[in-house]
Each structure stands twice: as structure tokens, then as C-alpha cells.
Design an enzyme around this catalytic site. Structure first.
Site, PDB file in Angstrom:
ATOM      1  N   GLY A  84       0.800  -1.219   0.000  1.00  0.00           N
ATOM      2  CA  GLY A  84       0.000   0.000   0.000  1.00  0.00           C
ATOM      3  C   GLY A  84       0.832   1.267   0.000  1.00  0.00           C
ATOM      4  O   GLY A  84       0.310   2.356   0.222  1.00  0.00           O
ATOM      5  N   TYR A 123       0.343  -5.985 -12.996  1.00  0.00           N
ATOM      6  CA  TYR A 123       1.031  -6.533 -14.167  1.00  0.00           C
ATOM      7  C   TYR A 123       0.513  -5.901 -15.468  1.00  0.00           C
ATOM      8  O   TYR A 123       1.296  -5.590 -16.362  1.00  0.00           O
ATOM      9  CB  TYR A 123       0.894  -8.050 -14.222  1.00  0.00           C
ATOM     10  CG  TYR A 123       1.510  -8.753 -13.019  1.00  0.00           C
ATOM     11  CD1 TYR A 123       2.698  -8.308 -12.445  1.00  0.00           C
ATOM     12  CD2 TYR A 123       0.897  -9.859 -12.458  1.00  0.00           C
ATOM     13  CE1 TYR A 123       3.249  -8.944 -11.356  1.00  0.00           C
ATOM     14  CE2 TYR A 123       1.455 -10.510 -11.363  1.00  0.00           C
ATOM     15  CZ  TYR A 123       2.628 -10.049 -10.811  1.00  0.00           C
ATOM     16  OH  TYR A 123       3.180 -10.681  -9.735  1.00  0.00           O
TER      17      TYR A 123
END
Length: 149
Positions: A84, A123
Site C-alpha cells: 500500500g 502486471y
């Protein structure tokens, strides 16, 4: 912030073994201990620690497999205490730069569980695309074209 990628060795083994993902992610990636055991059995794998300002924040493992002629980013994880904070983005870029330097003009493959949406988002942000294949564990395979071959 200074980032580094270091081979896993006896000097940093214990700190690498302490890295772990959040409990909700444990089904998506093997522990660092499991990865290192796999790397001992399969010498194509290269396990590395991901460091920010000298502190271990993640782990990755990659390797080129000549028989299938594929370069795999086989493991990639950020310790739960550093998630995070943008570390996934920073270190995925660093890993891709490393792979492109070590293996010029090679496409990069990885596999991901289709319900691991945060990883898929990351990704895809870097250009990985799903191909119509699954690995031996049923994970969907993604590919990043890095250069014209």
C-alpha cells in the site's frame, strides 16, 4: 529512497525468510522458504531480495528455461508491512529493468491466479497481457513483450 536488488545469500537469508505477505494473499504466492527450497532444486531460478534504504521489503525469483525458451518472473512479493506504499510498482519496474538487462530481447512470462485482481492490475499496468495458456498449477500465464526479436 534508494532501492536495491540483492542475491539471496547466507548474509541475508534470515531477513529474507522473515518476509511474508498478508494472510489474505497466502494462497497466491509461496512463502520465501518454499521459494528458496525450489531454487535449490532448480538451478535456473535466481532468488533475490528487494531492498528500500537498506531494509528488506520484498522478494522475487526469476529464471530462464532453455527447453521452453522462456524467461520467467516466477515469484514477486512485497512484505505485508510495506504494501500500500507503492513498493509493488517501484520494485516491479526494478525487476523488469534487471531482467531486460540480463536477458535482452526476451519476452517475460509470469503466472497469476485469476482471482488475484490487485496483482493482475499491477502486471497489466506494465504491459503484461494474458496468453491462452495456464501453468501446471492452473494459474493463467501473462506475457510481456520487451523488444523485437
Amino acid at each position: 529512497m534508494e532501492i536495491d536488488i540483492h542475491d539471496v545469500s547466507k548474509n541475508n537469508l534470515q531477513e529474507i525468510l522473515q518476509l511474508h505477505v498478508a494472510a489474505s494473499q497466502e494462497n497466491f504466492v509461496e512463502s520465501t522458504r518454499q521459494c528458496l527450497e525450489e531454487a535449490r532444486e532448480c538451478t535456473q531460478y535466481k532468488p533475490v531480495g528487494l531492498y528500500a534504504d537498506g531494509e528488506p521489503v520484498g522478494f522475487s525469483m526469476y529464471g530462464y528455461f532453455p527447453r521452453e525458451q522462456r524467461l520467467w518472473l516466477d515469484r514477486f512479493l512485497i512484505d505485508e508491512h510495506f504494501q500500500g506504499k507503492g513498493m509493488g510498482t517501484i520494485f516491479l519496474q526494478a525487476m523488469l529493468d534487471t531482467l531486460k538487462k540480463e536477458y535482452p530481447a526476451q519476452a517475460i512470462y509470469l503466472s497469476v491466479y485469476e482471482n488475484n485482481l490487485p496483482a493482475i492490475y499491477l502486471y497489466e499496468k506494465f504491459g503484461f497481457k494474458f496468453i491462452d495458456e495456464r501453468d501446471i498449477n492452473g494459474e493463467k500465464i501473462m506475457k510481456l513483450e520487451t523488444a523485437m526479436r
